[in-house]
Design a protein around this motif. Structure first.
Motif, PDB file in Angstrom:
ATOM      1  N   LEU A 231      12.951   5.330   4.920  1.00 66.27           N
ATOM      2  CA  LEU A 231      12.575   6.379   4.678  1.00 66.27           C
ATOM      3  C   LEU A 231      11.348   6.739   3.716  1.00 66.27           C
ATOM      4  CD1 LEU A 231      15.834   7.825   2.856  1.00 66.27           C
ATOM      5  CD2 LEU A 231      15.435   8.113   5.280  1.00 66.27           C
ATOM      6  N   LEU A 232      10.907   5.437   3.782  1.00 66.97           N
ATOM      7  CA  LEU A 232       9.483   5.457   3.085  1.00 66.97           C
ATOM      8  C   LEU A 232       8.372   4.957   4.118  1.00 66.97           C
ATOM      9  CD1 LEU A 232       9.843   4.013  -0.466  1.00 66.97           C
ATOM     10  CD2 LEU A 232       9.822   6.397   0.062  1.00 66.97           C
ATOM     11  N   GLY A 233       8.995   4.798   5.238  1.00 64.26           N
ATOM     12  CA  GLY A 233       8.039   4.104   6.217  1.00 64.26           C
ATOM     13  C   GLY A 233       7.710   2.811   5.967  1.00 64.26           C
ATOM     14  N   ILE A 234       8.519   1.970   5.404  1.00 58.46           N
ATOM     15  CA  ILE A 234       8.195   0.690   5.177  1.00 58.46           C
ATOM     16  C   ILE A 234       9.103  -0.317   5.754  1.00 58.46           C
ATOM     17  CG2 ILE A 234       7.541  -1.112   3.014  1.00 58.46           C
ATOM     18  CD1 ILE A 234       7.144   1.269   1.368  1.00 58.46           C
ATOM     19  N   GLN A 235       8.827  -1.297   6.269  1.00 61.61           N
ATOM     20  CA  GLN A 235       9.470  -2.263   6.848  1.00 61.61           C
ATOM     21  C   GLN A 235       9.894  -3.256   5.918  1.00 61.61           C
ATOM     22  OE1 GLN A 235       6.542  -2.831  10.381  1.00 61.61           O
ATOM     23  NE2 GLN A 235       8.626  -3.242  11.275  1.00 61.61           N
ATOM     24  N   VAL A 236      11.044  -4.076   6.182  1.00 66.56           N
ATOM     25  CA  VAL A 236      11.366  -5.268   5.290  1.00 66.56           C
ATOM     26  C   VAL A 236      11.456  -6.614   6.182  1.00 66.56           C
ATOM     27  CG1 VAL A 236      12.514  -3.774   3.579  1.00 66.56           C
ATOM     28  CG2 VAL A 236      13.898  -4.282   5.644  1.00 66.56           C
ATOM     29  N   PRO A 237      11.259  -7.423   5.433  1.00 67.38           N
ATOM     30  CA  PRO A 237      11.087  -8.803   6.279  1.00 67.38           C
ATOM     31  C   PRO A 237      12.318  -9.658   6.335  1.00 67.38           C
ATOM     32  CG  PRO A 237       9.793  -9.180   4.180  1.00 67.38           C
ATOM     33  CD  PRO A 237      10.628  -7.702   4.360  1.00 67.38           C
ATOM     34  N   GLU A 238      12.690 -10.582   7.260  1.00 69.68           N
ATOM     35  CA  GLU A 238      13.986 -11.382   6.906  1.00 69.68           C
ATOM     36  C   GLU A 238      13.443 -12.537   6.157  1.00 69.68           C
ATOM     37  OE1 GLU A 238      16.857 -10.522   8.475  1.00 69.68           O
ATOM     38  OE2 GLU A 238      15.672  -8.807   8.881  1.00 69.68           O
TER      39      GLU A 238
ATOM     40  N   LEU B 245       0.857  -1.174  -0.097  1.00 67.20           N
ATOM     41  CA  LEU B 245      -0.013  -0.070   0.022  1.00 67.20           C
ATOM     42  C   LEU B 245       0.933   1.465  -0.039  1.00 67.20           C
ATOM     43  CD1 LEU B 245      -2.709   1.354   0.200  1.00 67.20           C
ATOM     44  CD2 LEU B 245      -2.509   1.080   2.647  1.00 67.20           C
ATOM     45  N   LYS B 246       1.813   1.278   0.835  1.00 70.42           N
ATOM     46  CA  LYS B 246       2.720   2.510   0.924  1.00 70.42           C
ATOM     47  C   LYS B 246       3.251   2.658  -0.284  1.00 70.42           C
ATOM     48  CE  LYS B 246       3.175   2.376   5.894  1.00 70.42           C
ATOM     49  NZ  LYS B 246       3.994   2.306   7.296  1.00 70.42           N
ATOM     50  N   TYR B 247       4.071   1.626  -0.824  1.00 68.12           N
ATOM     51  CA  TYR B 247       4.819   1.881  -1.818  1.00 68.12           C
ATOM     52  C   TYR B 247       4.054   2.142  -3.199  1.00 68.12           C
ATOM     53  CZ  TYR B 247       8.325   0.922  -5.502  1.00 68.12           C
ATOM     54  OH  TYR B 247       9.269   1.068  -6.612  1.00 68.12           O
ATOM     55  N   TYR B 248       2.816   1.846  -3.288  1.00 70.35           N
ATOM     56  CA  TYR B 248       1.811   2.033  -4.400  1.00 70.35           C
ATOM     57  C   TYR B 248       1.536   3.506  -4.305  1.00 70.35           C
ATOM     58  CZ  TYR B 248      -2.790   2.549  -6.721  1.00 70.35           C
ATOM     59  OH  TYR B 248      -3.591   2.435  -7.546  1.00 70.35           O
ATOM     60  N   ILE B 249       1.295   3.879  -3.254  1.00 68.69           N
ATOM     61  CA  ILE B 249       0.918   5.480  -3.052  1.00 68.69           C
ATOM     62  C   ILE B 249       2.264   6.550  -3.153  1.00 68.69           C
ATOM     63  CG2 ILE B 249       0.240   7.203  -1.330  1.00 68.69           C
ATOM     64  CD1 ILE B 249      -1.861   5.198  -0.503  1.00 68.69           C
ATOM     65  N   LEU B 250       3.403   5.939  -2.440  1.00 73.49           N
ATOM     66  CA  LEU B 250       4.621   6.926  -2.643  1.00 73.49           C
ATOM     67  C   LEU B 250       5.466   6.870  -3.694  1.00 73.49           C
ATOM     68  CD1 LEU B 250       5.779   6.162   1.194  1.00 73.49           C
ATOM     69  CD2 LEU B 250       4.658   8.489   0.076  1.00 73.49           C
TER      70      LEU B 250
END
Length: 595
Positions: A586-593, A445-450
Motif C-alpha cells: 500500500l506504500l508502494g514498497i517491495q519486500v525481499p525474500e 527512501l519511500k518509507y522515510y517520506i511516507l
RNA sequence: GGCCUCAUAGUUCAACGGAUAGAAUAGAAGUUUCCUAAACUUUAGAUCCAAGUUCGAUUCUUGGUGAGGCUACCA
C-alpha cells in the motif's frame, strides 16, 4: 461480530439494568501496556448520564460483563478505566479466522462509483526532483489505500504541456542547441530539455541586466527583454498552430515523456489515464462561456471574466483573460469535467498537489460546485508540505534541486554498500543482488517520506543520508526476510494445518499482542483511506514489526517441542509477514525474500 | 494588512479529548554455542508562551511568539 461490538451492547445492557439509563455510545481503547488488560472501557463519559463514583460504576459493569460474556476472563478498575482481560481462546479463534483469510485486510466487495486520484502532474520543461517524489509516493499510496478499502480507483496525471514556460526551453534549444538530441548527447530527454530551460533563464537574466545598465527600470527590462518577447511570439504561433513550432513542441515533449517514463518506472508508480493540458483548456473555456450565460460568472468592462466568491469569504477570481485566453484555473475546470465525461462512474477526485495551492483548490472546488456538478462535493485536495533543503526552497531554474534519478541511484548505492559489508548474500548472482539493493534503497527512501504526516513539511538534508536502521523501511523489510527464512525451513518440519483443538495451546503474552495488532489491520486501512494518510499504514506496520522482533527474540519458533504450538507460531509468523507485505504494498514498497 | 498550515527529547517522527506523552536516532551499558545482530534488552532526555472550555487538553477556543505558504490577466 467482533468483541468490541459484543462488549458495547453488553455494557449498555449493564448500565440499563443497574441505573436505568440508555447510553448513546461506549468508548473503548486498547489497554495501555503498563496496566493489566486487553480492552479498556472508559467510564468518564458515562458520568454525564449516570451519577456516581466512576470506580464503583466500573466495578459494577465489570461484574456484569464477567457474568454474561464468556470471553471476558477478568477485569480490574483503575480510576475511571475498566480494564478487561479477554480469554486466550477468543484470540486463538480470532487468529484461526485471520489465518484462513486470503489477502487479509483488503476489502473484497467494491463500493459503487469510482475515485480518480491525480498525482505527479509535472511540467514538461524540467526533470523530476525530490518534491515530485513526495508527490508521486503520496498519490500512488493513497490510490492503493483507497483500492484496498473497497473503492474503484483511476490513477491519473495532468501534464502541463503548454504555456510560456514550455516555449522558453524550446526557444533556448533553437538558439543554442545546435541540433542536440538525447541520442546525440546521451542525456535523458527530460534532463536535456531541463538544461535548456535553465539556459533560457540565464540568457534572459543577462539581457535584463544589460537593459537595466542602459537605464531601464527592472520592470521595463523584464518585460522588454528580446528573449522573452520572442518566447511570447512563439506561444502565439503555437496557439495558431504554426507547423514548425508545433513540430518542435512535439519533438521536445516526446523527449521529456521518455525521460519521465524511466523515472516513473524506477520509482514504481503508474497511471491508468493521462491528461494533457493542451487537450483540456479549450473545454474549460467553453464551460466558462456557458457559466457566463447562466450567471455563475460575470464579465468586466475590459472583457475579462470573473467569479465572485466574496459570499464564501474568498475574493473575486479571474477565469478568463481580457484577451479571451485561458488561465490556470480555466484548464482545471475543463480537465475535471473531461474526466467525468470519460469515466462516468467517477463520483470523487483526489488532487495530490502541494499546499502552496490550497487557495487555488478551494476556489476550483467552489466553482465546480456553483456550476452544479453533483460530484463536486466529493473533491479532495491532498495537500502536502514542501520538501525543503537546509539552503531553502528547491528551485529548478536555479539548479538547487535534489534530482529524482540521482537520489534513487544514491539510495541504491548506500543499500549496496551496507549489504556488502554484512556479506550475507554471497550465493546471490549479480543481477539478484542489484535487484535487491534497489528494493532496499527505494524502501528506505519511500518509507522515510511516507511515514511523515502529509501536511508537515520535510526538511531534507542531502549530507545526512536516509537511515537504514531503526524506524525505517529496511528494518521492516529485514523482519519480513527473516520470517521468510523461517518459513522456508518450516515447510520441511511442520504440517501447516491449523489444529482444531486450539485450547491446548497456551498463549504467550507476545503472541497475544501480535494477534491484537493483526486484528487492528483492517480498521487501520479504513482509517488511512478516510484520512488519505499513508503515514498511518507506515506506523502500523512499524508497530507490528517491532512487536514481532521482540517475540522472535523471546520465543523460539522452530525450536518449540510441542507440535501444535510450533505450528501455531509458524502460522502466526506467516500471517505477520503477509500483513507486512500487504501494508508495504500500500506504500508502494517491495519486500525481499532475503537480505 | 488579510487568510491558510505547522510548532512535542540534541535530531527525525508518534499519540479518536483519556491513565505515568510513545518510538527511532545520537549518548551510556549489555545480548551471538540457539530460527538472519539491518535485530533484541536496559538507561537518561520533550508538549513554544498565556488564558479559557472540560471530571480530564499535546489535541478544542481566544490572544501572543516563531517558521513556511497564499493573497497575479504566472503555472
Amino acid at each position: 461480530m467482533n468483541i468490541e461490538q459484543v462488549l458495547t451492547s453488553k455494557v449498555k445492557e449493564a448500565v440499563k439494568d443497574l441505573y436505568e439509563v440508555e447510553l448513546p455510545s461506549v468508548e473503548f481503547q486498547p489497554t495501555r501496556k503498563d496496566f493489566e488488560g486487553d480492552i479498556t472501557v472508559v467510564i468518564f463519559p458515562m458520568l454525564r448520564f449516570v451519577k456516581g463514583n466512576p470506580e464503583k460504576i466500573g466495578e459494577a459493569i465489570g461484574a456484569h460483563l464477567l457474568k454474561v460474556v464468556a470471553d471476558v476472563a477478568q477485569f480490574n478498575v483503575i480510576k475511571g478505566f475498566l480494564n478487561i482481560i479477554i480469554s486466550n481462546s477468543y484470540y486463538l479463534e480470532a487468529f484461526a479466522e485471520i489465518s484462513s483469510t486470503e489477502n487479509y485486510g483488503i476489502r473484497r466487495e467494491k463500493e459503487k462509483g469510482a475515485v480518480m486520484v491525480e498525482y505527479s502532474s509535472p511540467n514538461t520543461n524540467k526533470p523530476l526532483h525530490l518534491g515530485h517524489i513526495r508527490n508521486n509516493l503520496l498519490g500512488y499510496s493513497v490510490a492503493e489505500i483507497l483500492k484496498a478499502s473497497g473503492k474503484k480507483v483511476y490513477k491519473t496525471q495532468i501534464i502541463n504541456d503548454r504555456g510560456i514556460h514550455i516555449c522558453k526551453s524550446m526557444l533556448a534549444w533553437k538558439l543554442f542547441g545546435d541540433g542536440e538530441t538525447p541520442t546525440s548527447s546521451g542525456l535523458k530527454g527530460d534532463k536535456l530539455v531541463g538544461n535548456y530551460y535553465v539556459a533560457f533563464d540565464k540568457a534572459y537574466k543577462k539581457e535584463v541586466g544589460q537593459l537595466i545598465s542602459e537605464g531601464r527600470t527592472r520592470e521595463e527590462a523584464e518585460q522588454q527583454a528580446p528573449l522573452l518577447q520572442e518566447a511570447q511570439e512563439m506561444l502565439r504561433q503555437w496557439e495558431a498552430g504554426e507547423p514548425e513550432v508545433v513540430s518542435l513542441w512535439k519533438t521536445m515533449n516526446a523527449w521529456v515523456y521518455q525521460g519521465f517514463k524511466e523515472t516513473y518506472f524506477n520509482l514504481g508508480v503508474d497511471f491508468d489515464q493521462l491528461y494533457y493540458e493542451s487537450n483540456t483548456y479549450l473545454l474549460g473555456k467553453d464551460v466558462v462561456e456557458d457559466g457566463l450565460k447562466s450567471g455563475v460568472f460575470f464579465r468586466k468592462d475590459d472583457g475579462s471574466v470573473w467569479i465572485d466568491l466574496t459570499d464564501e469569504g474568498l475574493d473575486e477570481k479571474i477565469v478568463l483573460r481580457s484577451d479571451g485566453t485561458a488561465v490556470y484555473i480555466t484548464q482545471d475546470i475543463g480537465t475535471a469535467i473531461q474526466r467525468v465525461r470519460d469515466f462516468p462512474d467517477i463520483n470523487g477526485m483526489v488532487y495530490t498537489v502541494g499546499n502552496e495551492q490550497d487557495y487555488h483548490f478551494k476556489v476550483l472546488f467552489l466553482i465546480l460546485k456553483k456550476l452544479g456538478y453533483s460530484w463536486a462535493s466529493h473533491l479532495y485536495h491532498l495537500s502536502y508540505g514542501m520538501v525543503d533543503l537546509p539552503s531553502g526552497k528547491m528551485k529548478s531554474r536555479e539548479g538547487t534541486v535534489v534530482d529524482a534519478d540521482d537520489l534513487i541511484a544514491e539510495m541504491t548505492q548506500t543499500a549496496a554498500s551496507i549489504s556488502r559489508e554484512l556479506g550475507k548474500l554471497d550465493d546471490y548472482s549479480e543481477e539478484e543482488k542489484e535487484a535487491l539493493y534497489k528494493i532496499i534503497g527505494l524502501g528506505a527512501l519511500k518509507y522515510y517520506i511516507l511515514k511523515v504526516d502529509p501536511k508537515k513539511r520535510i526538511l531534507f538534508d542531502p549530507e545526512e543520508s536516509v537511515d537504514f536502521q531503526g524506524n525505517t523501511g529496511p528494518f521492516i523489510q529485514y523482519t519480513y526476510a527473516r520470517i521468510q527464512s523461517i518459513l522456508r525451513k518450516a515447510t520441511e518440519i511442520v504440517d501447516l494445518k491449523i489444529n482444531n483443538n486450539k485450547q491446548n495451546i497456551s498463549l504467550h503474552a507476545k503472541e497475544k499482542e501480535l494477534i491484537k495488532l493483526l486484528l487492528a489491520f483492517p480498521d487501520t486501512i479504513s482509517l488511512a483511506a478516510a484520512q488519505y494518510s499513508p503515514a498511518l499504514i507506515a506506523n502500523y506496520t512499524y508497530d507490528l514489526v517491532k512487536e514481532f522482533n521482540s517475540f522472535y527474540q523471546q520465543v523460539s519458533i522452530l525450536g518449540e517441542e510441542d507440535e501444535q504450538t510450533k505450528t501455531f507460531r509458524v502460522l502466526l509468523s506467516a500471517k505477520v509477514a503477509e500483513v507486512i507485505k500487504t501494508g508495504f504494498s500500500l506504500l508502494g514498497i517491495q519486500v525481499p525474500e532475503r537480505m
